[in-house]
Design a protein around this motif. Structure first.
Motif, PDB file in Angstrom:
ATOM      1  N   PRO A  23       0.822  -1.200  -0.030  1.00 48.11           N
ATOM      2  CA  PRO A  23      -0.094  -0.114   0.045  1.00 48.11           C
ATOM      3  C   PRO A  23       0.910   1.148   0.093  1.00 48.11           C
ATOM      4  O   PRO A  23       2.038   1.114   0.379  1.00 48.11           O
ATOM      5  N   LEU A  24       0.376   2.323  -0.579  1.00 52.81           N
ATOM      6  CA  LEU A  24       0.958   3.755  -0.460  1.00 52.81           C
ATOM      7  C   LEU A  24       0.987   4.465   0.597  1.00 52.81           C
ATOM      8  O   LEU A  24      -0.135   4.324   1.374  1.00 52.81           O
ATOM      9  N   GLU A  26       1.241   7.875   3.048  1.00 52.76           N
ATOM     10  CA  GLU A  26       0.660   9.216   2.913  1.00 52.76           C
ATOM     11  C   GLU A  26       1.309  10.176   2.060  1.00 52.76           C
ATOM     12  O   GLU A  26       0.852  10.675   1.082  1.00 52.76           O
ATOM     13  N   ALA A  29       1.364   8.916  -1.622  1.00 52.61           N
ATOM     14  CA  ALA A  29       0.029   9.184  -2.095  1.00 52.61           C
ATOM     15  C   ALA A  29      -0.412  10.942  -2.485  1.00 52.61           C
ATOM     16  O   ALA A  29      -0.876  10.943  -3.421  1.00 52.61           O
ATOM     17  N   ALA A  30       0.228  11.640  -1.729  1.00 55.00           N
ATOM     18  CA  ALA A  30      -0.190  12.978  -1.700  1.00 55.00           C
ATOM     19  C   ALA A  30       0.586  13.328  -3.165  1.00 55.00           C
ATOM     20  O   ALA A  30       0.081  14.137  -4.012  1.00 55.00           O
ATOM     21  N   LEU A  32       1.859  11.624  -5.745  1.00 53.76           N
ATOM     22  CA  LEU A  32       1.151  10.810  -6.744  1.00 53.76           C
ATOM     23  C   LEU A  32      -0.230  11.244  -7.282  1.00 53.76           C
ATOM     24  O   LEU A  32      -0.441  11.464  -8.422  1.00 53.76           O
ATOM     25  N   SER A  33      -0.726  11.649  -6.122  1.00 50.26           N
ATOM     26  CA  SER A  33      -2.238  12.102  -6.573  1.00 50.26           C
ATOM     27  C   SER A  33      -2.250  13.668  -7.289  1.00 50.26           C
ATOM     28  O   SER A  33      -2.957  13.830  -8.211  1.00 50.26           O
ATOM     29  N   PHE A  36      -1.554  12.554 -11.099  1.00 49.48           N
ATOM     30  CA  PHE A  36      -2.678  12.102 -11.646  1.00 49.48           C
ATOM     31  C   PHE A  36      -3.648  13.058 -11.802  1.00 49.48           C
ATOM     32  O   PHE A  36      -4.395  13.220 -12.790  1.00 49.48           O
ATOM     33  N   LYS A  37      -3.660  14.244 -11.037  1.00 52.60           N
ATOM     34  CA  LYS A  37      -4.558  15.299 -11.267  1.00 52.60           C
ATOM     35  C   LYS A  37      -4.256  16.075 -12.590  1.00 52.60           C
ATOM     36  O   LYS A  37      -4.921  16.620 -13.261  1.00 52.60           O
TER      37      LYS A  37
END
Lengths: 123, 123
Positions: A23-24, A26, A29-30, A32-33, A36-37
């Motif tokens: 799992p990623l 925090e 994830a912040a 990479l998101s 993706f945005k």
């Protein structure tokens, strides 16, 4: 920036782990998101694909406005978002700005999304 | 849904083309940008990675609330967004809903983002 034709690195192995493996956290994830945005807008996604597929691996901003039914300032804004997300590099040469994709960033996302083997028959 | 352990398909080849090979058309870009939008939130990205990496390839919703500092309805909303984007499948079994990633969708995005070979030395 001069283009270097050196042996291809194993970028995927060097940069990241498929999310099927662990799992990623925090922080990842912040980060990479945000990348993706930058890909979540259809015009930006087409711009990135135009740059990525352009002959020689880079595109002049003058090559990127024709295919779109949006204004030049809008294209410039989208290119800025892609650059700030770390997905493309750019450089001014004379009159024009040139763009190229940053393969380490793309490979990081690509590797992250590699599908699980054991559930590959699910669609 | 029973899990099938069949030989792995060459999903990448079957589903899509790297954007380094050809520019995206409008319809593909619209569809793919919606999938990337689902990945553009850090909590959703972590949820997807928790599902993808969970033992057995699927996770009960009861496994997915603990790691987050957000409410159960918020988690449910994010899971709905992932499902509607075509990134996860789900099924109710008794008390709980179970989620699994949809490998064809993930592989489509992963293949799209494969980095260009000739510019692999650029970071």
């Amino acid at each position: 920036m001069s283009k270097q034709e050196l042996p291809v690195l194993d970028l995927a192995a060097a940069c990241c782990t498929p999310m099927t493996r662990e799992p990623l956290g925090e922080a990842d994830a912040a980060e990479l998101s945000r990348m993706f945005k930058a890909l979540s807008d259809p015009v930006r996604l087409r711009l990135l694909s135009l740059i990525a597929s352009h002959e020689g691996g880079e595109a002049c901003v003058c090559d990127l406005t024709g295919p779109f039914d949006v204004s030049q300032p809008t294209i410039s804004h989208h290119l800025k978002v892609l650059r700030e997300a770390g997905l493309v590099g750019s450089e001014r040469r004379g009159t024009w700005v040139y763009y190229w994709v940053l393969p380490v960033a793309l490979n990081r996302l690509s590797t992250l999304l590699q599908a699980p083997v054991s559930t590959a028959t699910r669609t």
